[in-house]
Motif scaffolding. Structure first.
Motif, PDB file in Angstrom:
ATOM      1  N   ASP A  68       0.208  21.226   5.151  1.00 39.10           N
ATOM      2  CA  ASP A  68      -0.374  20.782   6.419  1.00 39.10           C
ATOM      3  C   ASP A  68      -0.923  19.460   6.527  1.00 39.10           C
ATOM      4  O   ASP A  68      -1.516  19.115   7.283  1.00 39.10           O
ATOM      5  CB  ASP A  68      -1.444  21.706   6.850  1.00 39.10           C
ATOM      6  N   ASP A  69      -0.420  18.573   5.618  1.00 37.06           N
ATOM      7  CA  ASP A  69      -0.827  17.017   5.774  1.00 37.06           C
ATOM      8  C   ASP A  69       0.412  16.232   5.685  1.00 37.06           C
ATOM      9  O   ASP A  69       0.899  15.733   4.787  1.00 37.06           O
ATOM     10  CB  ASP A  69      -1.746  16.888   4.651  1.00 37.06           C
ATOM     11  N   LEU A  70       0.910  15.899   6.852  1.00 32.13           N
ATOM     12  CA  LEU A  70       2.214  15.157   7.236  1.00 32.13           C
ATOM     13  C   LEU A  70       2.064  13.715   6.345  1.00 32.13           C
ATOM     14  O   LEU A  70       3.002  13.499   5.812  1.00 32.13           O
ATOM     15  CB  LEU A  70       2.571  15.256   8.620  1.00 32.13           C
ATOM     16  N   ASP A  71       0.961  13.309   6.762  1.00 34.38           N
ATOM     17  CA  ASP A  71       0.684  11.881   6.294  1.00 34.38           C
ATOM     18  C   ASP A  71       0.759  11.761   4.659  1.00 34.38           C
ATOM     19  O   ASP A  71       1.329  10.642   4.080  1.00 34.38           O
ATOM     20  CB  ASP A  71      -0.716  11.222   6.776  1.00 34.38           C
ATOM     21  N   ASN A  72       0.241  12.790   4.219  1.00 33.44           N
ATOM     22  CA  ASN A  72       0.116  12.559   2.795  1.00 33.44           C
ATOM     23  C   ASN A  72       1.710  12.689   2.011  1.00 33.44           C
ATOM     24  O   ASN A  72       1.855  12.392   0.960  1.00 33.44           O
ATOM     25  CB  ASN A  72      -0.647  13.817   2.158  1.00 33.44           C
ATOM     26  N   ILE A  73       2.564  13.763   2.769  1.00 37.90           N
ATOM     27  CA  ILE A  73       3.740  14.122   2.356  1.00 37.90           C
ATOM     28  C   ILE A  73       4.626  12.807   2.397  1.00 37.90           C
ATOM     29  O   ILE A  73       5.279  12.309   1.632  1.00 37.90           O
ATOM     30  CB  ILE A  73       4.373  15.030   3.060  1.00 37.90           C
ATOM     31  N   ILE A  74       4.402  12.076   3.648  1.00 40.72           N
ATOM     32  CA  ILE A  74       5.128  10.722   3.923  1.00 40.72           C
ATOM     33  C   ILE A  74       4.947   9.773   2.904  1.00 40.72           C
ATOM     34  O   ILE A  74       5.591   9.060   2.483  1.00 40.72           O
ATOM     35  CB  ILE A  74       4.698  10.139   5.335  1.00 40.72           C
ATOM     36  N   GLY A  75       3.442   9.871   2.392  1.00 39.23           N
ATOM     37  CA  GLY A  75       2.975   8.835   1.530  1.00 39.23           C
ATOM     38  C   GLY A  75       3.778   8.810   0.217  1.00 39.23           C
ATOM     39  O   GLY A  75       3.963   8.167  -0.566  1.00 39.23           O
ATOM     40  N   THR A  76       3.948  10.391  -0.198  1.00 39.09           N
ATOM     41  CA  THR A  76       4.492  10.648  -1.554  1.00 39.09           C
ATOM     42  C   THR A  76       6.075  10.251  -1.513  1.00 39.09           C
ATOM     43  O   THR A  76       6.528   9.656  -2.499  1.00 39.09           O
ATOM     44  CB  THR A  76       4.322  12.329  -1.663  1.00 39.09           C
ATOM     45  N   LEU A  77       6.576  10.553  -0.369  1.00 32.25           N
ATOM     46  CA  LEU A  77       8.081  10.430  -0.229  1.00 32.25           C
ATOM     47  C   LEU A  77       8.269   8.763  -0.208  1.00 32.25           C
ATOM     48  O   LEU A  77       9.131   8.350  -1.310  1.00 32.25           O
ATOM     49  CB  LEU A  77       8.685  10.814   0.913  1.00 32.25           C
ATOM     50  N   LEU A  91      18.288  18.548   0.425  1.00 34.76           N
ATOM     51  CA  LEU A  91      17.426  19.371   1.429  1.00 34.76           C
ATOM     52  C   LEU A  91      17.700  20.686   1.357  1.00 34.76           C
ATOM     53  O   LEU A  91      16.884  21.294   2.143  1.00 34.76           O
ATOM     54  CB  LEU A  91      18.053  18.913   2.975  1.00 34.76           C
ATOM     55  N   THR A  92      18.537  21.270   0.872  1.00 31.07           N
ATOM     56  CA  THR A  92      18.930  22.702   0.912  1.00 31.07           C
ATOM     57  C   THR A  92      17.596  23.339   0.472  1.00 31.07           C
ATOM     58  O   THR A  92      17.199  23.116  -0.609  1.00 31.07           O
ATOM     59  CB  THR A  92      20.261  23.095  -0.139  1.00 31.07           C
ATOM     60  N   GLY A  93      17.193  24.170   1.346  1.00 29.97           N
ATOM     61  CA  GLY A  93      16.207  25.119   1.138  1.00 29.97           C
ATOM     62  C   GLY A  93      14.635  24.472   1.365  1.00 29.97           C
ATOM     63  O   GLY A  93      13.662  25.076   1.116  1.00 29.97           O
ATOM     64  N   GLY A  94      14.483  23.305   1.689  1.00 26.82           N
ATOM     65  CA  GLY A  94      13.259  22.706   1.798  1.00 26.82           C
ATOM     66  C   GLY A  94      12.360  23.131   3.015  1.00 26.82           C
ATOM     67  O   GLY A  94      12.799  23.616   4.003  1.00 26.82           O
ATOM     68  N   SER A  95      11.080  22.959   2.906  1.00 27.07           N
ATOM     69  CA  SER A  95      10.355  23.618   4.028  1.00 27.07           C
ATOM     70  C   SER A  95      10.432  22.715   5.171  1.00 27.07           C
ATOM     71  O   SER A  95      10.749  21.545   5.068  1.00 27.07           O
ATOM     72  CB  SER A  95       8.846  23.559   3.513  1.00 27.07           C
ATOM     73  N   GLU A  96      10.034  23.214   6.270  1.00 31.49           N
ATOM     74  CA  GLU A  96       9.972  22.419   7.674  1.00 31.49           C
ATOM     75  C   GLU A  96       9.054  20.985   7.620  1.00 31.49           C
ATOM     76  O   GLU A  96       9.508  20.007   7.964  1.00 31.49           O
ATOM     77  CB  GLU A  96       9.453  23.291   8.680  1.00 31.49           C
ATOM     78  N   MET A  97       8.016  21.013   6.994  1.00 32.81           N
ATOM     79  CA  MET A  97       7.123  20.052   6.765  1.00 32.81           C
ATOM     80  C   MET A  97       7.817  18.709   5.866  1.00 32.81           C
ATOM     81  O   MET A  97       7.542  17.725   6.191  1.00 32.81           O
ATOM     82  CB  MET A  97       5.761  20.474   6.337  1.00 32.81           C
ATOM     83  N   LEU A  98       8.276  19.116   4.746  1.00 34.26           N
ATOM     84  CA  LEU A  98       9.019  18.281   4.259  1.00 34.26           C
ATOM     85  C   LEU A  98      10.306  17.568   4.714  1.00 34.26           C
ATOM     86  O   LEU A  98      10.456  16.440   4.727  1.00 34.26           O
ATOM     87  CB  LEU A  98       9.786  18.729   2.778  1.00 34.26           C
ATOM     88  N   LEU A  99      10.971  18.440   5.693  1.00 35.54           N
ATOM     89  CA  LEU A  99      12.115  17.889   6.276  1.00 35.54           C
ATOM     90  C   LEU A  99      11.563  16.939   7.388  1.00 35.54           C
ATOM     91  O   LEU A  99      12.100  15.941   7.786  1.00 35.54           O
ATOM     92  CB  LEU A  99      12.824  18.994   6.892  1.00 35.54           C
ATOM     93  N   ILE A 100      10.210  17.249   8.151  1.00 42.30           N
ATOM     94  CA  ILE A 100       9.778  16.587   9.057  1.00 42.30           C
ATOM     95  C   ILE A 100       9.444  15.227   8.765  1.00 42.30           C
ATOM     96  O   ILE A 100       9.652  14.138   9.181  1.00 42.30           O
ATOM     97  CB  ILE A 100       8.781  17.117   9.805  1.00 42.30           C
TER      98      ILE A 100
END
Length: 395
Positions: A68-77, A91-100
């Motif tokens: 539930d932390d979009l900024d954190n995921i963006i920073g990791t990517l 991307l196959t099977g990825g969660s919605e938040m990762l895809l966003i």
């Protein structure tokens, strides 16, 4: 061609989706991104075991990101992109938040993304505004599929421990199936009588069976026919007794368990042309969690037996064979095992020797099978080999 350095794979709860890029690109490193609730330790171990088996020099890294932390995921990517310029994202099977999160980064910079469909092997590769599609022939064995889903195909599996499919044995199966079709419902009954008497008749000579004719009843006809088609040798009837030897141990096992005949017929027809299915096993014994806990007491392990498993590239087909009546429990067992060891890419079928009738109970049974996406292939006694094969290919 230089080996791909690294690929990021969004972690999926479907095991096969996690290894498609491993099989196609064989990169030096695969970086898995997932959340705590789906990237569980057992699944990670299963992927590592699969890697050890097929690609022992490949490095795997598992990175957990908050759900539930979009900024954190963006920073990791963004950190991964800086460390591995030009890295690709599967991307196959990825969660919605990762895809966003990846979508947010893609809006600022060009990121290479790909998705592979396990059903077809088709890959869609997106690089900037350019979309490239390609096909790849993926294959894993049934043992590898079971391993990837956390189980183990044990040494008790019939293809390994019991049946040796020589050309001669395949011919014997075809001959015996023709005889089985003649007897139909009586096949199970007569085989049961013969096996029970063999077990309970003492003082039998080595390799010989000596049975009382009056105890055999109508089953004596089956013994005479088995002799006529060459499945018994040294057959003699003397007074009150009949004496014989089986052609070999494999024929003996068929008579000892009448249901073996339908399983062998299905397997033999399916594998006669080797190119139709990428792998096949009969009498699959599957250890549920892939670990033998007590070799002295195997009953402590959760085991399942599936009559026949066929493989279409990476999609397993689980088949249960019933030469007698089948109840609702057969459907539920098939559904449970296929979901555990194939997930949404599994297919399943119940093969019945006899035709289903039109009673209300049978109609309910068939509708229940449809609801569970289980194919019913019935009346195999009346089918030609070609008709059966065509139905198997359609599953």
């Amino acid at each position: 061609m230089e080996r791909t350095k690294a690929i990021v794979k969004f972690f999926s709860q479907e095991p096969i989706e996690n290894v498609m890029v491993m099989m196609k690109y064989m990169p030096e490193r695969v970086i898995f991104l997932g959340h705590k609730d789906n990237m569980i330790t057992k699944q990670i171990r299963d992927i590592e075991q699969f890697r050890d088996h097929k690609y022992p020099d490949m490095e795997l890294e598992f990175i957990e990101v908050p759900k539930d932390d979009l900024d954190n995921i963006i920073g990791t990517l963004a950190g991964i992109i800086r460390e591995y310029p030009g890295i690709r994202f599967a991307l196959t099977g990825g969660s919605e938040m990762l895809l966003i999160a990846l979508g947010c980064i893609s809006a600022r910079m060009e990121v290479s993304k790909l998705r592979i469909d396990p059903f077809t092997g088709k890959e869609i590769d997106v690089r900037g505004s350019k979309v490239i599609t390609s096909d790849y022939h993926f294959n894993i064995s049934i043992a590898e599929d079971i391993m990837l889903h956390g189980g183990l195909l044990t040494k008790e599996t019939g293809s390994i421990s019991e049946w040796k499919f020589t050309d001669q044995f395949r011919e014997d199966i075809r001959i015996m199936w023709d005889l089985c079709r003649r007897y139909r419902g009586d096949w199970n009954k007569h085989c049961g009588v013969i096996d029970e008497l063999r077990k309970n008749t003492p003082n039998q000579r080595e390799g010989w069976s000596e049975l009382y004719i009056n105890q055999l009843g109508d089953a004596i006809r089956l013994l005479r026919d088995l002799y006529e088609i060459g499945m018994l040798k040294d057959y003699e009837e003397h007074g009150k007794k009949v004496m014989f030897r089986f052609k070999n141990n494999q024929i003996k096992k068929i008579i000892a368990k009448a249901g073996n005949m339908l399983e062998l017929h299905v397997y033999e027809v399916a594998t006669r042309e080797g190119y139709l299915f990428s792998d096949a096993v009969i009498g699959a014994h599957i250890d549920w969690d892939g670990e033998v806990h007590d070799t002295m007491n195997p009953g402590y392990d959760t085991m399942n037996e599936i009559d026949v498993i066929l493989m279409k590239q990476v999609c397993p087909i689980f088949i249960s064979c019933k030469s007698g009546k089948a109840g609702g429990s057969a459907l539920h067992e098939l559904e449970t095992v296929s979901r555990k060891f194939g997930g949404k890419y599994a297919r399943k079928a119940l093969v019945l020797a006899r035709a289903c009738d039109n009673t209300t109970g049978t109609m309910f049974f068939k509708q229940r099978a449809r609801d569970m996406h289980i194919w019913i292939i019935d009346d195999v006694f009346r089918m030609s080999d070609e008709q059966l094969l065509n139905k198997l290919k359609r599953i």
